[in-house]
Scaffold this motif. Structure first.
Motif, PDB file in Angstrom:
ATOM      1  N   VAL A 295       3.847  36.464  20.466  1.00  0.00           N
ATOM      2  CA  VAL A 295       2.809  36.766  19.374  1.00  0.00           C
ATOM      3  C   VAL A 295       3.856  37.384  18.221  1.00  0.00           C
ATOM      4  O   VAL A 295       3.830  37.206  17.139  1.00  0.00           O
ATOM      5  CB  VAL A 295       1.889  38.087  19.807  1.00  0.00           C
ATOM      6  N   GLU A 296       4.719  38.252  18.436  1.00  0.00           N
ATOM      7  CA  GLU A 296       5.714  38.886  17.754  1.00  0.00           C
ATOM      8  C   GLU A 296       6.895  37.793  17.184  1.00  0.00           C
ATOM      9  O   GLU A 296       7.196  37.928  15.938  1.00  0.00           O
ATOM     10  CB  GLU A 296       6.469  40.024  18.207  1.00  0.00           C
ATOM     11  N   LYS A 297       7.169  37.109  17.944  1.00  0.00           N
ATOM     12  CA  LYS A 297       7.815  36.098  17.632  1.00  0.00           C
ATOM     13  C   LYS A 297       7.321  35.177  16.488  1.00  0.00           C
ATOM     14  O   LYS A 297       8.043  34.567  15.311  1.00  0.00           O
ATOM     15  CB  LYS A 297       8.357  35.140  18.645  1.00  0.00           C
ATOM     16  N   GLY A 298       6.129  34.871  16.575  1.00  0.00           N
ATOM     17  CA  GLY A 298       5.293  34.194  15.806  1.00  0.00           C
ATOM     18  C   GLY A 298       5.215  34.741  14.614  1.00  0.00           C
ATOM     19  O   GLY A 298       5.081  34.064  13.370  1.00  0.00           O
ATOM     20  N   ARG A 299       4.888  36.081  14.373  1.00  0.00           N
ATOM     21  CA  ARG A 299       4.641  36.704  13.098  1.00  0.00           C
ATOM     22  C   ARG A 299       6.035  36.915  12.462  1.00  0.00           C
ATOM     23  O   ARG A 299       6.093  36.637  11.190  1.00  0.00           O
ATOM     24  CB  ARG A 299       4.375  38.293  13.621  1.00  0.00           C
ATOM     25  N   LEU A 300       7.304  37.008  13.084  1.00  0.00           N
ATOM     26  CA  LEU A 300       8.356  36.766  12.246  1.00  0.00           C
ATOM     27  C   LEU A 300       8.795  35.486  11.811  1.00  0.00           C
ATOM     28  O   LEU A 300       9.088  35.369  10.724  1.00  0.00           O
ATOM     29  CB  LEU A 300       9.616  37.468  13.186  1.00  0.00           C
ATOM     30  N   THR A 309       5.227  25.921  11.175  1.00  0.00           N
ATOM     31  CA  THR A 309       5.239  25.130  12.432  1.00  0.00           C
ATOM     32  C   THR A 309       5.750  25.835  13.722  1.00  0.00           C
ATOM     33  O   THR A 309       5.099  25.766  14.744  1.00  0.00           O
ATOM     34  CB  THR A 309       5.946  23.920  12.022  1.00  0.00           C
ATOM     35  N   GLU A 310       6.872  26.283  13.739  1.00  0.00           N
ATOM     36  CA  GLU A 310       7.239  26.947  15.020  1.00  0.00           C
ATOM     37  C   GLU A 310       6.549  28.234  15.233  1.00  0.00           C
ATOM     38  O   GLU A 310       6.435  28.662  16.325  1.00  0.00           O
ATOM     39  CB  GLU A 310       8.726  27.428  14.634  1.00  0.00           C
ATOM     40  N   ALA A 311       5.940  28.734  14.142  1.00  0.00           N
ATOM     41  CA  ALA A 311       5.127  30.116  14.478  1.00  0.00           C
ATOM     42  C   ALA A 311       3.903  29.590  15.073  1.00  0.00           C
ATOM     43  O   ALA A 311       3.526  30.107  16.127  1.00  0.00           O
ATOM     44  CB  ALA A 311       4.706  30.769  13.104  1.00  0.00           C
ATOM     45  N   GLN A 312       3.297  28.496  14.671  1.00  0.00           N
ATOM     46  CA  GLN A 312       1.989  28.059  15.557  1.00  0.00           C
ATOM     47  C   GLN A 312       2.533  27.654  17.087  1.00  0.00           C
ATOM     48  O   GLN A 312       1.750  28.127  18.073  1.00  0.00           O
ATOM     49  CB  GLN A 312       1.637  26.707  15.051  1.00  0.00           C
ATOM     50  N   ASP A 313       3.659  27.195  17.077  1.00  0.00           N
ATOM     51  CA  ASP A 313       4.161  26.829  18.737  1.00  0.00           C
ATOM     52  C   ASP A 313       4.323  28.129  19.347  1.00  0.00           C
ATOM     53  O   ASP A 313       3.730  28.216  20.653  1.00  0.00           O
ATOM     54  CB  ASP A 313       5.357  26.119  18.661  1.00  0.00           C
ATOM     55  N   GLU A 316       0.788  29.386  20.108  1.00  0.00           N
ATOM     56  CA  GLU A 316      -0.035  28.540  21.266  1.00  0.00           C
ATOM     57  C   GLU A 316       0.642  28.968  22.596  1.00  0.00           C
ATOM     58  O   GLU A 316      -0.110  28.998  23.366  1.00  0.00           O
ATOM     59  CB  GLU A 316       0.353  27.123  20.893  1.00  0.00           C
ATOM     60  N   LEU A 317       1.727  29.357  22.661  1.00  0.00           N
ATOM     61  CA  LEU A 317       2.467  29.769  24.072  1.00  0.00           C
ATOM     62  C   LEU A 317       1.518  30.985  24.302  1.00  0.00           C
ATOM     63  O   LEU A 317       1.631  31.253  25.579  1.00  0.00           O
ATOM     64  CB  LEU A 317       3.846  30.060  23.761  1.00  0.00           C
ATOM     65  N   ALA A 318       1.483  32.002  23.447  1.00  0.00           N
ATOM     66  CA  ALA A 318       0.735  33.174  23.772  1.00  0.00           C
ATOM     67  C   ALA A 318      -0.550  32.906  24.183  1.00  0.00           C
ATOM     68  O   ALA A 318      -0.954  33.597  25.297  1.00  0.00           O
ATOM     69  CB  ALA A 318       0.962  33.993  22.600  1.00  0.00           C
ATOM     70  N   LEU A 319      -1.317  32.143  23.667  1.00  0.00           N
ATOM     71  CA  LEU A 319      -2.574  31.773  24.003  1.00  0.00           C
ATOM     72  C   LEU A 319      -2.611  30.923  25.345  1.00  0.00           C
ATOM     73  O   LEU A 319      -3.772  31.188  26.130  1.00  0.00           O
ATOM     74  CB  LEU A 319      -3.378  31.113  22.921  1.00  0.00           C
ATOM     75  N   LYS A 320      -1.850  30.119  25.944  1.00  0.00           N
ATOM     76  CA  LYS A 320      -1.744  29.757  27.025  1.00  0.00           C
ATOM     77  C   LYS A 320      -1.475  30.680  28.071  1.00  0.00           C
ATOM     78  O   LYS A 320      -2.203  30.549  29.460  1.00  0.00           O
ATOM     79  CB  LYS A 320      -0.420  28.644  27.111  1.00  0.00           C
ATOM     80  N   ILE A 321      -0.757  31.787  27.851  1.00  0.00           N
ATOM     81  CA  ILE A 321      -0.676  33.113  28.781  1.00  0.00           C
ATOM     82  C   ILE A 321      -1.902  33.626  28.915  1.00  0.00           C
ATOM     83  O   ILE A 321      -2.426  34.101  29.974  1.00  0.00           O
ATOM     84  CB  ILE A 321       0.599  33.734  28.508  1.00  0.00           C
ATOM     85  N   ARG A 329      -4.198  34.632  18.529  1.00  0.00           N
ATOM     86  CA  ARG A 329      -5.379  33.898  17.847  1.00  0.00           C
ATOM     87  C   ARG A 329      -5.492  33.946  16.343  1.00  0.00           C
ATOM     88  O   ARG A 329      -5.446  32.874  15.458  1.00  0.00           O
ATOM     89  CB  ARG A 329      -6.907  33.778  18.315  1.00  0.00           C
ATOM     90  N   GLU A 330      -5.289  35.218  15.901  1.00  0.00           N
ATOM     91  CA  GLU A 330      -5.427  35.478  14.543  1.00  0.00           C
ATOM     92  C   GLU A 330      -4.021  34.892  13.984  1.00  0.00           C
ATOM     93  O   GLU A 330      -3.940  34.545  12.831  1.00  0.00           O
ATOM     94  CB  GLU A 330      -5.352  37.125  14.346  1.00  0.00           C
ATOM     95  N   GLY A 331      -3.086  35.014  14.697  1.00  0.00           N
ATOM     96  CA  GLY A 331      -1.573  34.667  14.186  1.00  0.00           C
ATOM     97  C   GLY A 331      -1.718  33.127  13.907  1.00  0.00           C
ATOM     98  O   GLY A 331      -1.163  32.578  12.973  1.00  0.00           O
ATOM     99  N   ARG A 332      -2.215  32.306  14.988  1.00  0.00           N
ATOM    100  CA  ARG A 332      -2.445  31.023  14.912  1.00  0.00           C
ATOM    101  C   ARG A 332      -3.171  30.538  13.719  1.00  0.00           C
ATOM    102  O   ARG A 332      -2.741  29.694  12.952  1.00  0.00           O
ATOM    103  CB  ARG A 332      -3.014  30.372  16.104  1.00  0.00           C
ATOM    104  N   ALA A 333      -4.264  31.373  13.534  1.00  0.00           N
ATOM    105  CA  ALA A 333      -5.005  31.007  12.257  1.00  0.00           C
ATOM    106  C   ALA A 333      -4.250  31.218  10.942  1.00  0.00           C
ATOM    107  O   ALA A 333      -4.183  30.305  10.129  1.00  0.00           O
ATOM    108  CB  ALA A 333      -6.272  32.035  12.323  1.00  0.00           C
ATOM    109  N   SER A 334      -3.614  31.949  10.941  1.00  0.00           N
ATOM    110  CA  SER A 334      -2.575  32.153   9.682  1.00  0.00           C
ATOM    111  C   SER A 334      -1.568  31.093   9.741  1.00  0.00           C
ATOM    112  O   SER A 334      -1.273  30.486   8.498  1.00  0.00           O
ATOM    113  CB  SER A 334      -1.745  33.454   9.797  1.00  0.00           C
ATOM    114  N   ALA A 335      -1.054  30.678  10.661  1.00  0.00           N
ATOM    115  CA  ALA A 335       0.014  29.536  10.903  1.00  0.00           C
ATOM    116  C   ALA A 335      -0.813  28.289  10.272  1.00  0.00           C
ATOM    117  O   ALA A 335      -0.252  27.574   9.529  1.00  0.00           O
ATOM    118  CB  ALA A 335       0.669  29.301  11.933  1.00  0.00           C
ATOM    119  N   LEU A 336      -2.063  28.087  10.748  1.00  0.00           N
ATOM    120  CA  LEU A 336      -2.932  26.903  10.463  1.00  0.00           C
ATOM    121  C   LEU A 336      -3.184  26.887   8.989  1.00  0.00           C
ATOM    122  O   LEU A 336      -3.098  25.842   8.411  1.00  0.00           O
ATOM    123  CB  LEU A 336      -4.043  26.855  11.518  1.00  0.00           C
TER     124      LEU A 336
END
Length: 622
Positions: A295-300, A309-313, A316-321, A329-336
């Motif tokens: 999550v924190e990696k995605g935010r940065l 693109t890499e943020a979404q990835d 997604e890894l966080a959501l798989k876990i 989910r909020e972070g993925r929404a921002s990336a999308l």
């Protein structure tokens, strides 16, 4: 054979008092089975007795059965509302449940009934701190210390609050005054030393701060945040390699320390030494099932590296876990949303909001997504719903104004606010200085020492912007004290000329009692530009120009000029920036904190040097 409760159905007052005392002893020892047997007897004999309800509630709280504890404390308080301890323990449970408004009300009722109880003032301060009402928190902590001068927890919280309020000199005095009292307890002594170091750093006395952090770490090597904050001070001194080593030491000890990850990666990014935050991947090899790392990696990746693109990835890894991780989910929404996949982003934001309806950040993300999708009516509706919950959240106010600008029927009124409320004041030299040039020469030397060396060539325009840490106006230095007094008249004039309108999101907070909330200096090196942003911690924000590049005089290019009204994303507006203002040495610009603002890049020397600060209404004592 009769049960024990049946035998004791006629418990007298003295017997009940003894029984409840024994039950409390068992609770303190966590001997819950024994306490339960005694309380069963008491409840059978006196099911509505407030003392019985209170003791049973205390046990349920210790057992972390908070819903039951709350119900029991409420029943006790309803039966005997004049007992302060019932309201006090109810407040503690409500605080534990995150119901902060209700908790504050319970602690205030406790204080009304027993104003000499220091613990009640302390707990009220803790709640106010969590509610970001730091002025009320300071008052509560001061009351606790006044009633109990050796209340170390209250003194520690008071010094930390004063730092957050931008009054580090007073914070240092409070922390130092507690050191003799804390001398017999190494942990407390280190904690107060740590607050002294924080206050020194806020006053830009970084050498002294580092020496004090060294003392702290010699006493308590694992004190939370000490090594991290030491690294922050080293970075402010320009000792980049030492700061990097400090962050890495923290991560070697705790690879899940997200603040250390953030500090390290921001350092590497600013120095142009990394294309992506890799420390999270190293930690994930050790802790592959920790969603917070991704999550924190995605935010940065999203906010610092602008790589959706890499943020979404990463999200997604966080959501798989952890499929229920709403931050992921909020972070993925921002990336999308940044990738233009608006339907999927809206679905994610709405899912988060359904589970976290009070999250102003998630609601702001939804509004921004709808603006990116050019759906102003939906954005405006979502913004109004969010502002009903968080009326002073400046990002939401900025987004709402942007939605109004997207709609032809409301655009003119929305733009009118930029014309009405952005004002300039050309100030002369403060008292004690012969002229403005003399004053600015001293200020520029002071600020350049805080900023350190100019960045090297080849960095992008965002990395060419430097911002000082600490509290500039509250650092206690003679030059900044003179400057702060110089500002007061202009700020008072600006506020006095504001019209009254309780319904307006900016004017509705108008009052005469104000305080400087945050203050810093920004230096923009040649080729740099300040990204468009708002100030979430302010009500009125300000820019004061100290030194300017030579090309600001060219009106046609407007290089180095301040710009207002341009969102930090494509918002489908006919004109992104609505207003530009030419910087002039000594010019103060005041404006609502929710106005989008940034700067236009300059290609000339010297670097653009300014002071910025936020102003908020001074909270009254409740």
């Amino acid at each position: 054979m009769d049960s024990a409760p049946a035998k004791m159905i006629g418990l007298g007052d003295d017997q009940l008092r003894v029984l409840l005392g024994e039950a409390l002893v068992h609770v303190s020892r966590r001997e819950f089975a024994s306490a339960e047997r005694l309380l069963d007897i008491a409840m059978t004999a006196h099911p509505d007795e407030p003392n019985v309800l209170h003791v049973l509630g205390q046990m349920r709280r210790v057992q972390n059965r908070l819903a039951e504890a709350e119900s029991l404390f409420r029943r006790a308080a309803a039966a005997d509302p004049a007992r302060p301890e019932f309201h006090f323990h109810l407040g503690q449970v409500l605080q534990g449940n995150g119901r902060l408004d209700e908790a504050a009300a319970s602690f205030r009722e406790t204080i009304r009934l027993r104003p000499d109880l220091p613990e009640a003032h302390f707990e009220l301060g803790m709640v106010c701190s969590r509610m970001s009402d730091l002025v009320a928190a300071e008052i509560a902590y001061r009351d606790a210390v006044r009633l109990q001068p050796d209340f170390l927890a209250a003194k520690h919280a008071l010094s930390a609050t004063l730092i957050s309020l931008g009054r580090p000199k007073k914070a240092e005095a409070v922390a130092r005054s507690a050191l003799p009292q804390a001398a017999g307890d190494a942990r407390w002594f280190a904690g107060f030393k740590h607050n002294v170091a924080l206050a020194l750093a806020e006053r830009h006395r970084y050498d002294d701060a580092v020496r004090t952090y060294d003392e702290v770490l010699s006493i308590s090597p694992t004190l939370p945040l000490a090594e991290h904050n030491r690294a922050n001070s080293l970075l402010a001194l320009g000792r980049v390699e030492d700061a990097e080593a400090g962050y890495r030491r923290v991560l070697a000890r705790d690879p899940l320390d997200l603040m250390a990850h953030r500090g390290l990666n921001q350092l590497l990014w600013r120095k142009g030494r990394a294309d992506r935050p890799e420390s999270y991947d190293d930690a994930a090899k050790l802790f592959p099932n920790s969603p917070s790392l991704f999550v924190e990696k995605g935010r940065l990746l999203l906010l610092l590296y602008e790589n959706p693109t890499e943020a979404q990835d990463a999200f997604e890894l966080a959501l798989k876990i952890a499929p229920d991780n709403e931050l992921a989910r909020e972070g993925r929404a921002s990336a999308l949303a940044r990738l233009g996949r608006y339907g999927e982003a809206v679905a994610d934001f709405e899912s988060v909001i359904s589970r976290r309806p009070l999250s102003a950040e998630a609601r702001a993300g939804l509004v921004e997504c709808l603006l990116r999708a050019n759906e102003p009516d939906k954005a405006l509706c979502a913004a109004d719903e969010a502002l009903a919950l968080a009326p002073h959240y400046q990002t939401l106010l900025a987004l709402r104004n942007t939605a109004l600008r997207q709609r032809p029927e409301t655009a003119e009124d929305a733009l009118g606010d930029y014309d009405k409320f952005v004002r300039t004041f050309d100030l002369g030299a403060p008292d004690g200085f012969a002229d403005l040039g003399t004053f600015h020469a001293i200020v520029a030397d002071f600020l350049d020492r805080l900023h350190g060396e100019e960045p090297g060539e080849g960095l992008d325009k965002t990395r060419l912007v430097s911002r000082t840490a600490g509290s500039l106006l509250g650092d206690g230095s003679e030059i900044m004290t003179s400057f702060c007094a110089h500002l007061d008249k202009a700020v008072a004039s600006y506020v006095m000329q504001l019209p009254e309108s309780d319904a307006h999101p900016f004017l509705g907070r108008r009052q005469s009692a104000l305080r400087y909330a945050r203050s810093w200096s920004t230096r923009v090196s040649r080729g740099g530009a300040i990204p468009n942003h708002v100030h979430d911690g302010g009500w009125i924000s300000a820019i004061y120009f100290v030194r300017l590049p030579d090309d600001v005089v060219d009106k046609s290019a407007a290089q180095g000029w301040a710009k207002f009204g341009e969102p930090p994303f494509e918002a489908h507006l006919p004109a992104q920036a609505w207003r530009t203002i030419r910087p002039v040495p000594g010019r103060l610009v005041l404006f609502p904190s929710y106005f989008w603002h940034g700067s236009i890049a300059s290609r000339a020397l010297p670097s653009r040097l300014s002071i910025a600060f936020d102003i908020v209404p001074e909270a009254s004592r409740k």
